[in-house]
Design an enzyme around this catalytic site. Structure first.
Site, PDB file in Angstrom:
ATOM      1  N   HIS A 106      -3.519  -4.981   0.376  1.00 27.22           N
ATOM      2  CA  HIS A 106      -3.106  -5.620   1.560  1.00 27.22           C
ATOM      3  C   HIS A 106      -3.206  -7.167   1.465  1.00 27.22           C
ATOM      4  O   HIS A 106      -4.069  -7.827   1.967  1.00 27.22           O
ATOM      5  CB  HIS A 106      -3.909  -5.010   2.639  1.00 27.22           C
ATOM      6  CG  HIS A 106      -3.756  -3.682   2.949  1.00 27.22           C
ATOM      7  ND1 HIS A 106      -2.687  -3.188   3.919  1.00 27.22           N
ATOM      8  CD2 HIS A 106      -4.482  -2.558   2.522  1.00 27.22           C
ATOM      9  CE1 HIS A 106      -2.929  -2.083   3.998  1.00 27.22           C
ATOM     10  NE2 HIS A 106      -3.809  -1.526   3.187  1.00 27.22           N
ATOM     11  N   CYS A 151       0.998  -1.427  -0.136  1.00 23.24           N
ATOM     12  CA  CYS A 151      -0.140   0.213   0.062  1.00 23.24           C
ATOM     13  C   CYS A 151       0.886   1.312  -0.058  1.00 23.24           C
ATOM     14  O   CYS A 151       1.334   1.483  -0.955  1.00 23.24           O
ATOM     15  CB  CYS A 151      -0.888  -0.062   1.162  1.00 23.24           C
ATOM     16  SG  CYS A 151      -2.512   0.875   0.779  1.00 23.24           S
ATOM     17  N   GLU A 193      -1.576  -9.140   3.241  1.00 23.01           N
ATOM     18  CA  GLU A 193      -1.407  -9.691   4.597  1.00 23.01           C
ATOM     19  C   GLU A 193      -2.598 -10.189   4.961  1.00 23.01           C
ATOM     20  O   GLU A 193      -2.605 -11.010   5.909  1.00 23.01           O
ATOM     21  CB  GLU A 193      -0.607  -8.781   5.571  1.00 23.01           C
ATOM     22  CG  GLU A 193      -1.443  -7.508   5.899  1.00 23.01           C
ATOM     23  CD  GLU A 193      -1.397  -6.325   4.999  1.00 23.01           C
ATOM     24  OE1 GLU A 193      -0.866  -6.594   3.623  1.00 23.01           O
ATOM     25  OE2 GLU A 193      -1.512  -5.393   5.364  1.00 23.01           O
TER      26      GLU A 193
END
Ligand code: GLN
Length: 538
Positions: free
Chosen positions: A509, A384, A511
């Site tokens: 994102h 990001c 993750e």
């Protein structure tokens, strides 16, 4: 099973006992027996959601596929259970009041006085049942944030009391998580705080069915007996939750203590299925027996509170295990990085991740870090804001432009990262970013394609600024390729460098989608690249 059973998890004595991990571990065990499980969290604060909270206040803001900005415990639920959660899985006091007040303004209460009981508690109950009534779940586990006795959590506890009473003991139960402190001077574990905490819960109308006791030492039988007697719970419902080396041990510890069996027995569910935890055990085996290790620098703004980057840290745990390697994270404050200090801070690292973030503070340090890893061919992963900084760095140092992101410098001559037109009109802060899951089409032959093995993926977003496509041609010409693009909007999602062993930036994102059973491919490949880098220079 046709109708859902409801399990509530409350906490007492202190906060931070790990209710989320206990809820996720119980969920995992029930799921491993073949049941369909979801977990929700009720947070007693007044914010409508944690989206507007500084990460130092409440840790990371976890974003679900449907674009809800939620508590980081939902990340644990998804990572443990390999399920998706949604807005319905995280409700705050603010949202409950917002819903009630909106109804009141619409005249829905027909002239009645609107009160905490029954209107607020009814709205809480409606939200408790929302997931259960979808017919998709055998169990809905509801974690109540905060500690028993807090003023803020009273309406939630009252709603739990009512649900327990309405549905009866076969359909709803309450697990109370407490702390059994060890007093060094007395060399003793102490049960008194737990006794008080249960009394507090009783005063609010709830008799817990099961006690889960956080402790540094094993709980001896006489202590379990004492707790059972003074807290009115069965002896076999006093569960020890001993400090674990890793949160991923907790499901196994809870299985040893038979937490899932106690839950099933109390809810009168008979099953012959033993939990199938083979894949979980394989993961634990890899996690605990690494063959190698790498050290990754995580460059961010909130590094003194690792909870601010919870999902990234956990994604590294999953990716490390997948690579049979331990991943050490070195937390690096971006504000400490300058052209003078960068070499001494970053040299020797096997890879560098530049973290997501907001605001200009520390951004120049991130850009400097990226210059260093680009020039020195150290594996780089930008997430990001990390990707946006990589774009700015490239525009400045390779294209030679006086470039910036308009988040850093609103008047920059070359806004290579800029806000989209629709975003510019928005002045309120909450829930106004580009949020949730979007498609991304990946170019064949790219490293990203090698990682995903697919050309169409979905990933979650949370940002206002974007790659400015006016500069796309120039960037690509100089070697920074946009290898992932949103097929509907044309917005750039993934950038890669041509002449670099592993340099990837993503606008989304990744993750948030890494789980124990499905480690995220970009994290897996990044750790792999870090291992190769380490081996190539040693
Ligand atoms: N601040 C940047 C934006 O709003 C990046 C956000 C992020 O890293 N999540 O676009």
């Amino acid at each position: 099973m046709s109708t859902a059973k409801y399990i509530f998890v409350t906490g007492g004595v202190t906060s931070s006992l790990g209710k989320g991990i206990i809820a996720a571990s119980l969920g995992k065990l029930l799921q491993a027996r073949g049941f369909k499980v979801t977990i929700q969290k009720f947070d007693p604060y007044i914010n409508i959601d944690p989206g507007t909270l500084n990460p130092y206040e409440h840790g990371e803001c976890y974003v679900t596929s449907d674009g809800a900005e939620t508590d980081l415990d939902l990340g644990h639920y998804e990572r443990f259970l390999n399920i998706e959660t949604s807005q319905a899985n995280n409700i705050t006091t603010g949202r409950i009041y917002h819903n009630v007040i909106t109804k009141e303004r619409q005249g829905e209460y027909l002239g009645k006085t609107v009160q905490v009981v029954p209107h607020i508690t009814d709205e809480i109950k409606r939200n408790i049942f929302l997931l259960g009534e979808s017919g998709q779940y055998d169990f809905v586990i509801t974690e109540i944030g905060g500690s028993v006795g807090d003023i803020e959590s009273l309406p939630f506890i009252e709603a739990v009391r009512q649900v327990r009473w309405d549905l009866g003991a076969n359909n709803a139960l309450v697990i109370h998580l407490t702390l059994i402190p060890y007093l060094k001077a007395a060399k003793e574990l102490k049960t008194k705080p737990t006794q008080h905490s249960v009394k507090e819960l009783l005063a609010e109308g709830i008799q817990p069915d099961i006690l889960v006791c956080r402790t540094e030492m094993p709980l001896p039988m006489e202590l379990r007996k004492k707790l059972a007697l003074f807290c009115n719970v069965n002896l076999n419902s006093v569960i020890e939750a001993i400090d674990a080396d890793t949160i991923y041990d907790v499901p196994m510890n809870m299985k040893k203590e038979k937490l899932d069996e106690r839950v099933l027995a109390k809810l009168k569910i008979h099953t012959k299925n033993e939990p199938d935890l083979d894949q979980w055990k394989t993961f634990l085996g890899k996690l605990k027996n690494p063959m190698d290790e790498v050290t990754i620098g995580l460059v961010g703004k909130y590094v003194s509170l690792p909870d601010a980057y919870k999902s990234i840290a956990e994604a590294f745990v999953h990716a490390g295990a997948e690579n049979d390697s331990k991943v050490n994270i070195r937390w690096i404050s971006s504000e400490e990085i300058s052209s003078e200090s960068v070499e001494s801070i970053l040299s020797g690292l096997d890879g560098v991740l530049v973290a997501p973030g907001f605001g200009e503070r520390g951004m120049e340090g991130k850009i400097e870090a990226i210059r260093y890893v680009r020039e020195n061919k150290i594996p780089f992963f930008g997430i990001c804001l990390g990707m946006q900084c990589a774009v700015v760095e490239f525009a400045r140092n390779v294209l030679g432009l006086d470039a910036s992101s308009t988040e850093l410098n609103a008047k920059t001559k070359h806004p290579v990262i800029d806000m989209m037109e629709e975003q510019k009109k928005i002045t309120i802060k909450g829930g106004t970013m580009r949020l949730g899951s979007y498609d991304c089409r990946i170019k064949k032959g790219s490293k990203a394609h090698g990682a995903y093995g697919e050309t169409l993926i979905q990933e979650r977003h949370r940002h206002r600024y974007e790659f400015n496509n006016k500069y796309l041609e120039a960037m690509e010409g100089a070697g920074m390729k946009a290898v992932g693009v949103n097929p509907d909007s044309g917005l750039v999602e993934i950038i890669e460098l041509k002449d670099h062993p592993w340099f990837i930036g993503v606008q989304y994102h990744p993750e948030l989608r890494s789980t124990v059973l499905n480690p995220h491919p970009l994290f897996v490949k990044f750790v792999g690249a870090a291992l190769s880098h380490k081996r190539s220079i040693s």
